[in-house]
Design an enzyme around this catalytic site. Structure first.
Site, PDB file in Angstrom:
ATOM      1  N   LEU A 104       0.671  -1.185  -0.090  1.00  0.00           N
ATOM      2  CA  LEU A 104      -0.082   0.075   0.038  1.00  0.00           C
ATOM      3  C   LEU A 104       0.567   1.380  -0.044  1.00  0.00           C
ATOM      4  CD1 LEU A 104      -2.469   1.703   0.607  1.00  0.00           C
ATOM      5  CD2 LEU A 104      -2.224   1.242   3.110  1.00  0.00           C
ATOM      6  N   SER A 105       0.415   2.271  -0.596  1.00  0.00           N
ATOM      7  CA  SER A 105       1.156   3.546  -0.810  1.00  0.00           C
ATOM      8  C   SER A 105       2.436   3.533  -1.102  1.00  0.00           C
ATOM      9  CB  SER A 105       0.699   4.099   0.603  1.00  0.00           C
ATOM     10  OG  SER A 105       1.059   5.732   0.577  1.00  0.00           O
ATOM     11  N   SER A 106       3.439   3.918   0.124  1.00  0.00           N
ATOM     12  CA  SER A 106       4.873   3.878  -0.140  1.00  0.00           C
ATOM     13  C   SER A 106       5.252   2.341  -0.534  1.00  0.00           C
ATOM     14  CB  SER A 106       5.612   4.357   0.697  1.00  0.00           C
ATOM     15  OG  SER A 106       5.714   3.609   2.012  1.00  0.00           O
TER      16      SER A 106
END
Length: 488
Positions: free
Chosen positions: A165-167
């Site tokens: 997720l995300s980074s």
């Protein structure tokens, strides 16, 4: 006597060989079926500290034909940790990987990001020059190698996957690009693509395209770029995500298709339980290579689904991405030889159940795992159905049409078409029948006289003498066309 004995022995040997071939020679060692205590792995000389984290080793056997386990690397997002968000915790099942691991007999890795990158314990996805031997990429590849080379886990090196997720989503794409020889499949959740900076997470910079990201990806792969030919990928994002630009989702998948090369065909959109819509893409060989899932109403979060955490950027109210992506990887893996590369069998038993002057009704047999079916008329899609029946309307009277049906699998896309059936719509003319004397039929224009004999107009069928004493029934089946008898 001796000959009969040898025949028996040969029969026993053949039976034994058949049994052995039906099962793996060695069962994989059963794990504890619980998340491990916190582990300490390689030192990160770039970001500081050692890589720490957890792993899940299921007690169940792997489901792949070669009896080896899949390995899944799961990466948290910024302001998250493995213990607080990814693995089972006080809030729920975390990212919800345990039940999927049990189902497939897969080993799950949940590391913590080393250092304090970007001041939020992020993964260093925006590093412009990642290295396979240093920093986050280095320690993560070392972690994967530890498990792949440790025989007790029975990991199949052709079934190594990564999702985050995300980074962690951005790092997922980095790992897929820099090490396509290691990762057979990747799942990017709201991850910025290669070539973007941390300041650009919320918007796509001017001039930045999927090609920009693909060029970075190819450059990082270097001599391993040939492995892209057997890698698969996918992206998932929420329509209410205002942290990472939603446009990065389809861009990530498009970039991977550019990296994979060749021509791709966009499949039919498929609904996923929990508000998701998946768009699969197949390559020129008919193999599913990418998926793009938008989740209606989901904010910036890992889509854990029912049972997962529902806090700190983990969402338990929408789709279950671990269930989807694991099924996607297993079905479409191009390296392990266990995947089909496309959806299941085409529907069988397609039949025409009714026709009118403007419609054709169809039915067919159900296909396992199909979430819907595509209906094609003369080669063009005219509709879809979740049941095993469909009525095609708005047709032209008295016209013949050809139909096929496909099965749509949420993870793998659309099957090949079924065997075709033909259907002819009925005439638009409403048949009427009249009983009268032959003389009356002739006088009314329903019949004509020839040599004192009455003949039905159109069909020219004989009705007998043209007088008041011979009676006939004529049915008008089309304009100016009559047959002797009642309407068919």
């Amino acid at each position: 006597m001796v000959r009969r004995l040898w025949r028996r022995i040969a029969g026993w040997l053949a039976a034994c060989v058949a049994i052995l071939c039906a099962f793996p020679l060695h069962a994989a060692t059963a794990g504890p079926g619980a998340w491990s205590s916190q582990q300490t792995w390689a030192a990160d000389s770039v970001n500081g500290g050692n890589l720490t984290g957890y792993f899940y080793w299921p007690a169940s056997q792997p489901t792949t034909p070669n009896g080896k386990r899949a390995l899944v690397l799961v990466l948290h997002g910024c302001v998250q940790t493995a213990s607080g968000d990814v693995i089972d915790n006080a809030n729920g099942a975390g990212f919800n990987w345990k039940s999927v691991a049990d189902q497939y007999g897969a080993v799950i890795l949940a590391p913590n990001a080393t250092g304090n990158v970007y001041s939020n314990h992020c993964w260093d996805y925006a590093n412009a020059s990642p290295s396979r031997t240093a920093g986050h990429v280095g320690v993560l590849l070392d972690l994967v190698n530890r498990f792949v080379t440790n025989s007790q886990y029975a990991i199949d090196p052709n079934q190594v996957y990564v999702a985050g997720l995300s980074s962690g989503g951005g790092m997922t794409m980095v790992l897929g690009c820099i090490a396509p020889d290691i990762f057979a499949g990747i799942g990017i959740n709201a991850g910025p693509p290669p070539g973007t900076t941390t300041a650009q997470i919320g918007y796509v910079p001017s001039g930045f395209t999927a090609t920009t990201a693909a060029n970075k990806c190819n450059a990082w792969a270097g001599s391993n770029a040939g492995k892209f030919s057997t890698q698969i990928a996918g992206a998932v994002w929420g329509t209410s995500d205002y942290t990472v630009a939603q446009a990065y989702g389809p861009m990530d998948a498009a970039a991977m298709r550019l990296v994979y090369g060749g021509n791709f065909t966009q499949g039919s959109q498929v609904s996923i339980s929990g508000g998701g819509t998946n768009t699969p893409y197949t390559d020129s060989n008919g193999k599913v290579r990418t998926h793009e899932i938008s989740v209606s109403g989901m904010a910036h979060a890992w889509p854990a689904g029912t049972g997962g955490d529902n806090t700190n950027y983990v969402d338990a109210t929408h789709i279950n991405y671990p269930v989807f992506v694991m099924d996607y990887w297993v079905k479409n893996n191009l390296r392990a030889g266990s995947g089909t590369g496309q959806a299941g069998s085409a529907p069988t038993g397609l039949a025409v159940t009714a026709t009118t002057s403007t419609s054709v009704s169809l039915s067919w047999n159900a296909v396992a795992n199909a979430s819907s079916y595509g209906v094609y008329r003369n080669g063009s899609k005219v509709g879809s159905a979740t049941a095993t029946a469909y009525t095609d309307s708005g047709l032209i009277a008295g016209t013949t049409y050809s139909y096929t049906v496909t099965a749509v699998d949420p993870t793998a896309g659309e099957s090949q078409p079924s065997a075709a059936v033909s259907a002819t719509t009925k005439s638009a003319f409403t048949c009427t029948a009249t009983t009268a004397s032959n003389y009356a039929h002739v006088q009314a224009g329903r019949a004509h006289d020839s040599g004192g004999i009455a003949y039905a107009n159109g069909s020219n069928q004989s009705m007998g003498l043209d007088n008041l004493f011979y009676t006939s029934t004529l049915a008008q089946t089309a304009a100016g066309y009559y047959i002797v008898g009642n309407c068919p």
